[in-house]
Design a protein around this motif. Sequence first.
Motif, mmCIF file in Angstrom:
data_model
loop_
_atom_site.group_PDB
_atom_site.id
_atom_site.type_symbol
_atom_site.label_atom_id
_atom_site.label_comp_id
_atom_site.label_asym_id
_atom_site.label_seq_id
_atom_site.Cartn_x
_atom_site.Cartn_y
_atom_site.Cartn_z
ATOM 1 N N UNK A 246 -15.728 -21.706 0.376
ATOM 2 C CA UNK A 246 -15.201 -21.346 -1.049
ATOM 3 C C UNK A 246 -14.089 -22.141 -1.474
ATOM 4 N N UNK A 247 -14.119 -22.213 -2.769
ATOM 5 C CA UNK A 247 -13.178 -23.030 -3.652
ATOM 6 C C UNK A 247 -12.418 -22.285 -4.740
ATOM 7 N N UNK A 248 -11.132 -22.986 -4.729
ATOM 8 C CA UNK A 248 -10.118 -22.265 -5.688
ATOM 9 C C UNK A 248 -9.669 -23.427 -6.751
ATOM 10 N N UNK A 249 -10.011 -23.163 -7.861
ATOM 11 C CA UNK A 249 -9.367 -24.132 -8.951
ATOM 12 C C UNK A 249 -8.245 -23.425 -9.775
ATOM 13 N N UNK A 250 -7.069 -24.090 -9.601
ATOM 14 C CA UNK A 250 -5.823 -23.564 -10.496
ATOM 15 C C UNK A 250 -5.539 -24.051 -11.613
ATOM 16 N N UNK A 292 -12.269 -11.723 0.656
ATOM 17 C CA UNK A 292 -12.226 -11.415 1.781
ATOM 18 C C UNK A 292 -13.612 -11.320 2.777
ATOM 19 N N UNK A 293 -14.545 -10.727 1.954
ATOM 20 C CA UNK A 293 -15.940 -10.445 2.471
ATOM 21 C C UNK A 293 -16.707 -11.469 2.159
ATOM 22 N N UNK A 294 -16.289 -12.788 1.813
ATOM 23 C CA UNK A 294 -17.085 -13.938 1.580
ATOM 24 C C UNK A 294 -18.297 -13.631 0.401
ATOM 25 N N UNK A 295 -18.024 -12.509 -0.592
ATOM 26 C CA UNK A 295 -19.013 -12.411 -1.513
ATOM 27 C C UNK A 295 -18.343 -12.878 -2.601
ATOM 28 N N UNK A 296 -17.483 -14.003 -2.812
ATOM 29 C CA UNK A 296 -17.206 -14.625 -3.996
ATOM 30 C C UNK A 296 -16.848 -16.153 -3.513
ATOM 31 N N UNK A 297 -17.802 -17.042 -4.400
ATOM 32 C CA UNK A 297 -17.654 -18.447 -4.017
ATOM 33 C C UNK A 297 -16.498 -18.934 -4.668
ATOM 34 N N UNK A 298 -16.185 -18.841 -5.763
ATOM 35 C CA UNK A 298 -15.240 -19.817 -6.510
ATOM 36 C C UNK A 298 -14.268 -18.903 -7.052
ATOM 37 N N UNK A 299 -13.237 -19.264 -7.277
ATOM 38 C CA UNK A 299 -12.059 -18.319 -8.080
ATOM 39 C C UNK A 299 -11.402 -19.384 -8.971
ATOM 40 N N UNK A 300 -11.148 -18.932 -10.239
ATOM 41 C CA UNK A 300 -10.360 -19.863 -11.270
ATOM 42 C C UNK A 300 -9.339 -18.903 -11.516
ATOM 43 N N UNK A 301 -8.032 -19.392 -11.179
ATOM 44 C CA UNK A 301 -6.966 -18.511 -11.301
ATOM 45 C C UNK A 301 -5.524 -19.445 -11.416
ATOM 46 N N UNK A 302 -4.374 -18.472 -11.593
ATOM 47 C CA UNK A 302 -3.206 -18.922 -11.687
ATOM 48 C C UNK A 302 -2.717 -19.288 -10.560
ATOM 49 N N UNK A 334 8.520 -21.069 -5.400
ATOM 50 C CA UNK A 334 7.435 -21.816 -4.669
ATOM 51 C C UNK A 334 7.075 -22.739 -5.693
ATOM 52 N N UNK A 335 6.658 -24.003 -5.369
ATOM 53 C CA UNK A 335 5.650 -24.531 -6.149
ATOM 54 C C UNK A 335 4.296 -24.715 -5.700
ATOM 55 N N UNK A 336 3.509 -24.208 -6.775
ATOM 56 C CA UNK A 336 1.948 -23.976 -6.290
ATOM 57 C C UNK A 336 1.365 -25.348 -5.878
ATOM 58 N N UNK A 337 1.696 -26.365 -6.362
ATOM 59 C CA UNK A 337 1.144 -27.787 -5.816
ATOM 60 C C UNK A 337 1.539 -28.137 -4.666
ATOM 61 N N UNK A 338 2.694 -27.693 -4.158
ATOM 62 C CA UNK A 338 3.103 -27.897 -2.688
ATOM 63 C C UNK A 338 2.362 -27.056 -1.821
ATOM 64 N N UNK A 339 2.663 -25.614 -2.327
ATOM 65 C CA UNK A 339 1.962 -24.673 -1.471
ATOM 66 C C UNK A 339 0.412 -24.756 -1.065
ATOM 67 N N UNK A 340 -0.400 -25.555 -2.250
ATOM 68 C CA UNK A 340 -1.923 -25.661 -2.075
ATOM 69 C C UNK A 340 -1.861 -26.673 -0.938
ATOM 70 N N UNK A 341 -1.341 -27.731 -0.954
ATOM 71 C CA UNK A 341 -1.243 -28.862 0.189
ATOM 72 C C UNK A 341 -1.008 -28.140 1.306
ATOM 73 N N UNK A 342 -0.149 -27.216 1.413
ATOM 74 C CA UNK A 342 -0.005 -26.528 2.755
ATOM 75 C C UNK A 342 -1.101 -25.638 3.254
#
Length: 730
Positions: A246-250, A292-302, A334-342
């Motif tokens: 799965x992938x996430x684009x912020x 959580x079920x694996x039925x969404x591959x890509x999320x675009x979000x805040x 929190x900073x989303x950039x740093x939490x993304x790396x974590x």
Amino acid sequence: MLPEFHDAGTPCGVLTTEPLDRVLDYLAPEGGVWTGAFVEVPLGPRRVLGVVWGPPGGDFPVARLRSVHRVLDAAPMRSEMRDFLIRAADYTMTPLPAMLRLATRVPGLGQGAGMRKLLFRGEGAPARMTEARARVLAVFDAFGGAGLAPGELAQAACVSASVVQGLERAGALVARDAPRDQPYPRLDAPRPGPDLTEDQARAADALRAGQRAGGYGTTLLKGVTGSGKTEVYLEAVATCLAAGRQALVLLPEIALSAEFLARVEARFGARPAEWHSGVTQTERRRCWRMLGQGDAQLVVGARSALFLPFRDLGLIVVDEEHDSSYKQEEGSLYHARDMAVLRAAIAGARVILASATPSLESWANADSGKYARLDLPARFGESVLPEMRAIDLRAEDLPASRWISPSLARAVTQRIAAGEQALLFLNRRGYAPLTVCRACGHQIECSDCDARMVEHRFQKRLVCHQCGATAPIPTACPSCGAEDRLAPVGPGVERLEEEARALWPDARVAVLSSDLFTSARALKEQIGAIAAGEADIIIGTQIVAKGHNFPALTLVGVIDADLGLSGSDLRAAERVFQLVRQVSGRAGRAKRPGLALVQTSQPEHAVIRAILSGAEEDFWRSESAQREALGMPPHGRLAGIILSGTEMEACFALGQRLAQADTPLRRIGAQVYGPAPAPIARIRGRHRVRLLVKAPRGAPLQAALADWLAPHKLTRDLRLAVDIDPQSFF
């Protein structure tokens, strides 16, 4: 190894979302329970949400333990997610229950998978199309045709229930019983993407190779505005999806999502999941459960999408990674950039940080070799970077209460005559930032904050930009009572619009400012209309600098490039450089060349010279060297301590005690500055005092802060917040 399953009647530890300082012990329910399961547990007279966290603490007699009330019908929280929450809480010094709340902000979490009535687009069309009915049908287009609950549809379209019912009777909408949550359409990862330039292909190949190699790694994708960074990182997304992960684009701004979603749909043949404040509660629940079920591959979000329950996260893209909106400034800091790396490091995923003007932290990490770096030095296709020029306001004949210089006005007139668009940029919302009485000099301030009220003439209100309080614009001075002597001082975008309409009465003027739109959908519609050429002059705040593509826009006028250069903000130079370069990059993104005119009274200032010259690497190296000499981030560490209370004296007394008892900090080479009143010393009726802790880069700052703060107990009225790596100091 922690036990994964807890047999019925055996003790287990449950972390709740309540503000408690520990995991609570309960008895496993009938049938037992897995570690990570979402549960409902009794707490006093209430039942609260929790997650089975592991073994019991053992500090409470087993005979007195209460049982878990029920196990919720949701995929258990994975160990990777629990580890992320623990480490994020430790790093940000946020209580773990508060971090769990970020991961459970979903409606109907305790409801099972049942059926519900949803409305879908029908084959029929209403005999009479009204504006309200058109808005309802447009909502379906905005959500990709997904089924919507009647109430949510009416709310999203800003219409009454009767409008929705009328469309249903006309056959334009069809009601069906549908599963409460449906899987998302599969994205076609092997589908060919657009042709890439040589630079793009080289970068895409490197990202694909990293994705195939697996494991954690972070890459800074630095490309000039209009270079096609999105097409490049979508190739990495395709490789991630093809591997079954799965992938996430912020994205930093909801308004960017409409154009981006269209590009994703064109690339993969279907729309991804969305997660931000602009989507309906039904869609939020669907996104959370399907991930959580694996039925969404890509999320675009805040930024909050980082806390979604991905089943197998393989890639996180942080688009416009430099943007200040990625820092959460209230509640859990929190900073989303740093939490993304974590999160990626824990999940064994890749991270792509994309920007034309990266943060100094990311630039320094790439420069040191901690991150990989890929560059896109040229724009895509026939477009070229805009020419940059300064307008020296000291040499302009600019009348009082006017902000568009004659030189800039001539350039705008030329663009309008040529059928092109011009953008006037001013990073100030409202009509005027200050209202002053000409009789006594009184400045109208917020009654609950030490902040001036901002006039919003469109709304006919004064607004506090700190707490949101509003008041009617008075006709008499609240201090001396003088009638008709209140005067606006300084410009905001509304005042700039007034000036533009006076200069170009026949031009179509559009204003882009977040406070002027009642919904994310309305803002998206305005952006779409501008992109379609339905405006001659665009006036906007920083929202216009965030990735928008207006093909007819060939001129950008920066009204006040000096705004933000004064003061003692550590990141002032960096932010001005990023903002002006980003907004200038809106010009000339199609075939017609662009021009950016920067109004300034300090053309000799080092930051202004760097903006105009485009010598970005020289700017970053100079800025980095200055920070290193001062021991400031990214070459040192900072933590902000914010004390607040109804009595200023109590805040200062606690601040003084903290400053005097700084031994745990001095052990790691840290220094304490303050206490001092915060720049905005009162917000929502609470006085605010700040301290700043500065430490060497490798120092164990969080542990020292915990030792330092532990002996100081807070009274009921006092609050203390810790801001690790502060981005602002208001």
